[in-house]
Scaffold this motif. Sequence first.
Motif, PDB file in Angstrom:
ATOM      1  N   LEU A   1       0.857  -1.178   0.000  1.00  0.00           N
ATOM      2  CA  LEU A   1       0.000   0.000   0.000  1.00  0.00           C
ATOM      3  C   LEU A   1       0.895   1.231   0.000  1.00  0.00           C
ATOM      4  O   LEU A   1       2.016   1.182   0.521  1.00  0.00           O
ATOM      5  CB  LEU A   1      -0.912   0.055   1.239  1.00  0.00           C
ATOM      6  CG  LEU A   1      -2.138  -0.844   1.297  1.00  0.00           C
ATOM      7  CD1 LEU A   1      -2.796  -0.717   2.670  1.00  0.00           C
ATOM      8  CD2 LEU A   1      -3.130  -0.505   0.197  1.00  0.00           C
ATOM      9  N   ARG A   2       0.376   2.328  -0.563  1.00  0.00           N
ATOM     10  CA  ARG A   2       1.068   3.602  -0.456  1.00  0.00           C
ATOM     11  C   ARG A   2       0.138   4.597   0.215  1.00  0.00           C
ATOM     12  O   ARG A   2      -0.938   4.913  -0.307  1.00  0.00           O
ATOM     13  CB  ARG A   2       1.509   4.133  -1.814  1.00  0.00           C
ATOM     14  CG  ARG A   2       2.407   5.362  -1.665  1.00  0.00           C
ATOM     15  CD  ARG A   2       2.915   5.895  -2.987  1.00  0.00           C
ATOM     16  NE  ARG A   2       1.908   6.670  -3.705  1.00  0.00           N
ATOM     17  CZ  ARG A   2       2.188   7.568  -4.642  1.00  0.00           C
ATOM     18  NH1 ARG A   2       3.458   7.797  -4.981  1.00  0.00           N
ATOM     19  NH2 ARG A   2       1.211   8.208  -5.257  1.00  0.00           N
ATOM     20  N   LEU A   3       0.563   5.074   1.361  1.00  0.00           N
ATOM     21  CA  LEU A   3      -0.189   6.097   2.073  1.00  0.00           C
ATOM     22  C   LEU A   3       0.293   7.475   1.644  1.00  0.00           C
ATOM     23  O   LEU A   3       1.480   7.667   1.361  1.00  0.00           O
ATOM     24  CB  LEU A   3      -0.015   5.945   3.583  1.00  0.00           C
ATOM     25  CG  LEU A   3      -0.373   4.586   4.184  1.00  0.00           C
ATOM     26  CD1 LEU A   3      -0.215   4.635   5.703  1.00  0.00           C
ATOM     27  CD2 LEU A   3      -1.754   4.148   3.791  1.00  0.00           C
ATOM     28  N   SER A   4      -0.644   8.423   1.619  1.00  0.00           N
ATOM     29  CA  SER A   4      -0.317   9.808   1.295  1.00  0.00           C
ATOM     30  C   SER A   4      -0.738  10.704   2.440  1.00  0.00           C
ATOM     31  O   SER A   4      -1.742  10.448   3.110  1.00  0.00           O
ATOM     32  CB  SER A   4      -1.031  10.248   0.020  1.00  0.00           C
ATOM     33  OG  SER A   4      -0.640   9.463  -1.084  1.00  0.00           O
ATOM     34  N   CYS A   5       0.027  11.747   2.653  1.00  0.00           N
ATOM     35  CA  CYS A   5      -0.285  12.752   3.671  1.00  0.00           C
ATOM     36  C   CYS A   5      -0.207  14.115   3.000  1.00  0.00           C
ATOM     37  O   CYS A   5       0.888  14.589   2.668  1.00  0.00           O
ATOM     38  CB  CYS A   5       0.707  12.652   4.814  1.00  0.00           C
ATOM     39  SG  CYS A   5       0.524  13.943   6.074  1.00  0.00           S
ATOM     40  N   LEU A   6      -1.359  14.716   2.784  1.00  0.00           N
ATOM     41  CA  LEU A   6      -1.433  16.041   2.171  1.00  0.00           C
ATOM     42  C   LEU A   6      -1.393  17.082   3.278  1.00  0.00           C
ATOM     43  O   LEU A   6      -2.203  17.045   4.213  1.00  0.00           O
ATOM     44  CB  LEU A   6      -2.719  16.178   1.353  1.00  0.00           C
ATOM     45  CG  LEU A   6      -2.974  17.522   0.700  1.00  0.00           C
ATOM     46  CD1 LEU A   6      -1.883  17.846  -0.320  1.00  0.00           C
ATOM     47  CD2 LEU A   6      -4.338  17.533   0.035  1.00  0.00           C
ATOM     48  N   VAL A   7      -0.445  17.999   3.179  1.00  0.00           N
ATOM     49  CA  VAL A   7      -0.218  19.003   4.227  1.00  0.00           C
ATOM     50  C   VAL A   7      -0.600  20.379   3.698  1.00  0.00           C
ATOM     51  O   VAL A   7      -0.138  20.789   2.632  1.00  0.00           O
ATOM     52  CB  VAL A   7       1.252  18.992   4.674  1.00  0.00           C
ATOM     53  CG1 VAL A   7       1.443  19.916   5.880  1.00  0.00           C
ATOM     54  CG2 VAL A   7       1.711  17.575   5.020  1.00  0.00           C
ATOM     55  N   SER A   8      -1.416  21.097   4.444  1.00  0.00           N
ATOM     56  CA  SER A   8      -1.918  22.404   3.996  1.00  0.00           C
ATOM     57  C   SER A   8      -0.916  23.498   4.358  1.00  0.00           C
ATOM     58  O   SER A   8      -1.126  24.280   5.272  1.00  0.00           O
ATOM     59  CB  SER A   8      -3.268  22.705   4.640  1.00  0.00           C
ATOM     60  OG  SER A   8      -3.116  22.847   6.033  1.00  0.00           O
TER      61      SER A   8
END
Length: 127
Positions: free
Chosen positions: A18-25
């Motif tokens: 799996l590839r997790l993503s973390c979008l940071v504002s």
Amino acid sequence: QVQLVESGGGLVKPGGSLRLSCLVSTSSLDYYAIGWFRQAPGKEREGVSCISARDGTLSYADSVKGRFTISRDNAKNTVYLQMNGLKPEDTAVYFCAADRGFLWSMCDLNRRNYAYWGQGTQVTVSS
């Protein structure tokens, strides 16, 4: 106020990926050290991996070394956690966290050192 949103969790069989993503504002992702943490039912939240601000120094928990890879794309304000060779014991809610308090080449896996957190994404490894 920095906001983080995780995605990419799901159900996968042992040995899968799996590839997790973390979008940071933020428009300055390279000012932040980013950490990935996980919490299994009945257990404390533990550090999995982190990447420092600016020079991208990496750190991994022993339990995931050689299987997980953290990376960042500053242009997309996103940090990734590529997880290969998944095991049932990797089952947990995975969180990303951010902080500006580290030196440029530093990060650690102590959850108390991160000020900003996402809501988490569930990863379940089961046959």
